[in-house]
Scaffold this active site. Structure first.
Site, mmCIF file in Angstrom:
data_model
loop_
_atom_site.group_PDB
_atom_site.id
_atom_site.type_symbol
_atom_site.label_atom_id
_atom_site.label_comp_id
_atom_site.label_asym_id
_atom_site.label_seq_id
_atom_site.Cartn_x
_atom_site.Cartn_y
_atom_site.Cartn_z
ATOM 1 N N CYS A 104 -8.010 1.594 7.299
ATOM 2 C CA CYS A 104 -7.455 2.288 6.140
ATOM 3 C C CYS A 104 -8.023 1.759 4.830
ATOM 4 C CB CYS A 104 -5.933 2.217 6.158
ATOM 5 S SG CYS A 104 -5.228 0.766 5.374
ATOM 6 N N GLU A 130 1.117 -1.227 16.220
ATOM 7 C CA GLU A 130 0.252 -0.067 15.983
ATOM 8 C C GLU A 130 -0.578 0.266 17.217
ATOM 9 O OE1 GLU A 130 -3.612 1.251 13.385
ATOM 10 O OE2 GLU A 130 -2.255 -0.197 12.463
ATOM 11 N N CYS A 164 0.855 -1.186 0.000
ATOM 12 C CA CYS A 164 0.000 0.000 0.000
ATOM 13 C C CYS A 164 0.894 1.241 0.000
ATOM 14 C CB CYS A 164 -0.895 0.000 1.234
ATOM 15 S SG CYS A 164 0.042 0.038 2.789
ATOM 16 N N HIS A 167 5.958 -5.570 8.380
ATOM 17 C CA HIS A 167 5.982 -6.968 8.794
ATOM 18 C C HIS A 167 6.200 -7.890 7.594
ATOM 19 C CE1 HIS A 167 3.731 -6.149 12.816
ATOM 20 N NE2 HIS A 167 5.037 -6.083 12.945
ATOM 21 N N HIS A 204 0.058 -5.588 19.302
ATOM 22 C CA HIS A 204 0.439 -5.176 17.948
ATOM 23 C C HIS A 204 1.140 -3.824 18.030
ATOM 24 C CE1 HIS A 204 0.078 -3.768 13.786
ATOM 25 N NE2 HIS A 204 -0.034 -5.037 13.455
ATOM 26 N N ASN A 232 -2.992 -7.383 8.948
ATOM 27 C CA ASN A 232 -3.886 -7.268 7.791
ATOM 28 C C ASN A 232 -3.864 -8.533 6.941
ATOM 29 O OD1 ASN A 232 -2.388 -6.600 4.963
ATOM 30 N ND2 ASN A 232 -1.168 -5.798 6.648
ATOM 31 N N THR A 250 -5.854 0.225 12.217
ATOM 32 C CA THR A 250 -6.150 0.419 10.789
ATOM 33 C C THR A 250 -6.248 -0.880 10.003
ATOM 34 O OG1 THR A 250 -3.799 0.615 10.200
ATOM 35 C CG2 THR A 250 -4.973 2.654 10.769
#
EC number: 1.17.7.4
Length: 350
Positions: free
Chosen positions: A205, A136, A19, A48, A134, A235, A175
């Site tokens: 996101c 984030e 992305c 990651h 995580h 993700n 996200t």
């Protein structure tokens, strides 16, 4: 001679793979290496994906868990913070150590940080929907004082949580979550706390949503769905779940073609294929080649949208030019050793 290999349809999802935030983070490390020379230190994995990390290591990046691991003789070299974001204490620590740092936090993660701080500024206790541990989530919780954020991971958490002031609550989300699972948690929270304030804009996101939509569209009728991604990639793991829920008979997370469990797969005629936001395209190519060695492959593009988002790199390194080979590496299209396999798909300064 007649081709004796069985026929196989591969539904190749689009969008897939890197992305804009991942592109930007990798660019930052590459640009820093070109401008300042090796070593460039990176706190935590920049994204990651081990393939990306090892590629950057081969160029002179050194990955550390914490800033104190940077040797005193290298304190004048830059350090890059990962795309997942960091607590406020990390840049404060860097400044105290007189380190020059470049923040590669994805702008969409930074937006969640601002949403959480806005909730607190307006007197709300912040609910963060995400996965414990995580990076984030650690970064987002670290934007606010201890006790100002409550982490909710499941619908069960949403059913059992309690707050001193139930009329002053606001939520944000990690996200990279599953859109469907997050919707269930939010629905439960809103049912229990009618005055719950939502963020000013969607927290999940665009890339997470787009990749999940493409997998959801391609999964029905698939005997197998492969997601390229690392085991610690949130993700990517969500894409595996989406594929299974959307109708794929079997779904697997693989980092490389060598991870494919051929004996477990059995008879297949339709395979779905996508990649998490930190997985390079060259591994997708590698997996397609592995199937071509065993099957007579027909590829069908399962594309639901086209992404055009671009994020600028840090001002300090915008004067550095990337070569075609650099850009191919940034795009995940370049083997660590060798020449670019594909032309770049990004514009310098993104």
């Amino acid at each position: 001679m007649t081709d004796q290999r069985p026929s196989l349809e591969i539904r190749l999802c689009g969008p897939r793979g890197f992305c804009a935030g991942v592109d930007r983070a990798i660019q930052i490390v590459v640009l820093a290496l070109k401008k300042y020379g090796a070593p460039v230190y990176v706190r935590h994995e920049i994204v990651h994906n081990r393939y990306v990390v090892e590629g950057l290591q081969s160029r002179g990046a050194i990955f550390v868990e914490e800033l104190h691991e940077i040797p005193a003789e290298h304190r004048d070299q830059p350090v890059v913070f990962s795309a997942h974001g960091v607590p406020k204490s990390v840049p404060a620590d860097a400044e105290a150590k007189n380190l020059f740092y470049l923040d590669a936090t994805c702008p969409l993660v930074s937006k969640v940080h601002k949403q959480a701080m806005r909730h607190q500024r307006l007197g709300r206790h912040v609910i963060l929907i995400g996965h414990s541990g995580h990076p984030e989530v650690i970064g987002t919780m670290g934007q606010l004082p201890d006790g100002a954020v409550t982490l909710i991971e499941t619908v069960e958490d949403a059913r059992s949580c309690h707050f001193d002031d139930e009329n002053n609550l606001g939520f944000v989300t990690q996200t990279t979550l599953s859109v469907d699972d997050t919707a269930g948690i939010i629905e439960e929270l809103q049912a229990r706390f009618p005055n719950l304030s939502a963020p000013a804009a969607e927290s999940i996101c665009y890339a997470t949503t787009n990749r999940q939509d493409a997998v959801r569209s391609a999964a029905p009728g698939c005997d197998l769905f492969l997601i390229v991604g690392a085991p610690n990639s949130s993700n990517s793991k969500r894409l595996v779940e989406v594929a299974e829920k959307a109708g794929a008979r079997m779904s697997m997370l693989v980092q490389r073609a060598a991870d494919i469990e051929w004996d477990r797969i059995g008879d297949i005629s339709v395979v779905g294929l996508s990649a998490g936001a930190s997985a390079p395209e060259i591994i997708v190519d590698e997996i397609i080649d592995a199937f071509k060695a065993r099957f007579n492959v027909k590829i069908e593009l399962a594309e639901t949208t086209v992404e055009t988002e671009n994020f600028l790199v840090n001002r300090e390194i915008r004067d550095v030019e990337l070569t075609v080979q650099d850009m191919a590496f940034v795009n995940g299209e370049h083997r660590v050793v060798g020449i670019p396999k594909l032309m770049p798909k990004i514009i310098q300064g993104k």
